[in-house]
Design a protein around this motif. Sequence first.
Motif, PDB file in Angstrom:
ATOM      1  N   LEU A   1     -56.810 -50.771   1.143  1.00 17.84           N
ATOM      2  CA  LEU A   1     -56.325 -51.257   2.833  1.00 17.84           C
ATOM      3  C   LEU A   1     -55.914 -52.572   2.267  1.00 17.84           C
ATOM      4  O   LEU A   1     -55.781 -53.264   2.009  1.00 17.84           O
ATOM      5  CB  LEU A   1     -57.140 -50.659   4.241  1.00 17.84           C
ATOM      6  CG  LEU A   1     -57.890 -49.531   4.370  1.00 17.84           C
ATOM      7  CD1 LEU A   1     -58.706 -49.515   5.208  1.00 17.84           C
ATOM      8  CD2 LEU A   1     -57.085 -48.863   4.012  1.00 17.84           C
TER       9      LEU A   1
ATOM     10  N   ASP B   1     -52.775 -50.748   9.709  1.00 16.35           N
ATOM     11  CA  ASP B   1     -53.351 -51.663   8.336  1.00 16.35           C
ATOM     12  C   ASP B   1     -52.236 -50.550   7.822  1.00 16.35           C
ATOM     13  O   ASP B   1     -51.291 -49.437   7.911  1.00 16.35           O
ATOM     14  CB  ASP B   1     -54.719 -49.899   8.399  1.00 16.35           C
ATOM     15  CG  ASP B   1     -55.620 -51.133   9.157  1.00 16.35           C
ATOM     16  OD1 ASP B   1     -55.865 -52.041   8.874  1.00 16.35           O
ATOM     17  OD2 ASP B   1     -56.790 -50.324   8.509  1.00 16.35           O
TER      18      ASP B   1
ATOM     19  N   ARG C   1     -54.796 -54.949   5.175  1.00 16.09           N
ATOM     20  CA  ARG C   1     -55.637 -55.252   6.986  1.00 16.09           C
ATOM     21  C   ARG C   1     -54.931 -56.280   7.017  1.00 16.09           C
ATOM     22  O   ARG C   1     -56.376 -57.947   6.233  1.00 16.09           O
ATOM     23  CB  ARG C   1     -57.044 -55.111   6.661  1.00 16.09           C
ATOM     24  CG  ARG C   1     -57.224 -54.940   8.384  1.00 16.09           C
ATOM     25  CD  ARG C   1     -58.797 -54.433   8.915  1.00 16.09           C
ATOM     26  NE  ARG C   1     -58.639 -53.340   8.554  1.00 16.09           N
ATOM     27  CZ  ARG C   1     -59.578 -51.564   8.772  1.00 16.09           C
ATOM     28  NH1 ARG C   1     -60.807 -52.327   9.075  1.00 16.09           N
ATOM     29  NH2 ARG C   1     -59.429 -50.809   8.658  1.00 16.09           N
TER      30      ARG C   1
ATOM     31  N   GLN D   1     -56.628 -48.996  11.115  1.00 17.13           N
ATOM     32  CA  GLN D   1     -56.338 -49.665  12.444  1.00 17.13           C
ATOM     33  C   GLN D   1     -55.306 -49.828  12.398  1.00 17.13           C
ATOM     34  O   GLN D   1     -54.629 -49.562  11.918  1.00 17.13           O
ATOM     35  CB  GLN D   1     -57.118 -51.054  12.088  1.00 17.13           C
ATOM     36  CG  GLN D   1     -59.070 -50.851  12.390  1.00 17.13           C
ATOM     37  CD  GLN D   1     -59.925 -52.449  12.155  1.00 17.13           C
ATOM     38  OE1 GLN D   1     -58.835 -53.393  12.635  1.00 17.13           O
ATOM     39  NE2 GLN D   1     -61.157 -52.601  12.486  1.00 17.13           N
TER      40      GLN D   1
END
Length: 221
Positions: A176, A195, A178, A192
């Motif tokens: 990911l 992301d 982030r 989240q």
Amino acid sequence: MHVVIMGCGRVGAALAQHLSSRDHSVAIIDQNPEAFRRLGAEFEGQSITGVGFDRQILTEAGIARADAFAAVSSGDNSNIIAARVARELYNVKTVVARIYDSQRAIVYERLGIPTIATVRWTADRFLRYLLPDEQTPLWRDPTATVSLIEVPVDPTWIGRTVHGLEKATGARVAYLMRFGLGTLPTESTVLQDGDQVFMLVTDEIKASVRSVAATAVEGSD
């Protein structure tokens, strides 16, 4: 570590310079002594004129103590022969060969020699810039079987786990992005807002993975 490189073209020279600048021991082999001009005056490794799969030349290059061998000449046959000699006769732990023919790369991968099929890789890189809306792969393995793609997810996936996304799509989440940083997720990692999701897929499931990820999760209303 000691690295032996066969081929002092642009790729080989760049590899040698990079490794040497990081204080690794490097020996680079090329049949054309003029090719070593690419290395520049600051290169501190060995420059050896000869054929990269000749035993005497390899011995001079320190193949017996090599931690890695890279075959990056302009010829597929020369690269694979040299790679096999390094792997099978000298038991070099890490051996990589550049291959222009992606179909032949499949055969060589089965021999346990990692290959970089430069034509397919380069084409994919160009397509990423020329056709950004078509989401060409960020990476593709040398056999052109597995690719890494960014997968936009429906907002209803926010707050749900990576494991749930993997189960629904049948694909693996590689990482990911982030807050601008790469993150290696676990099965319990919760997605989240914001992301960016990158997944490993095959061509056969790529379309379905994108479709499932972009669809609202059932029962999310």
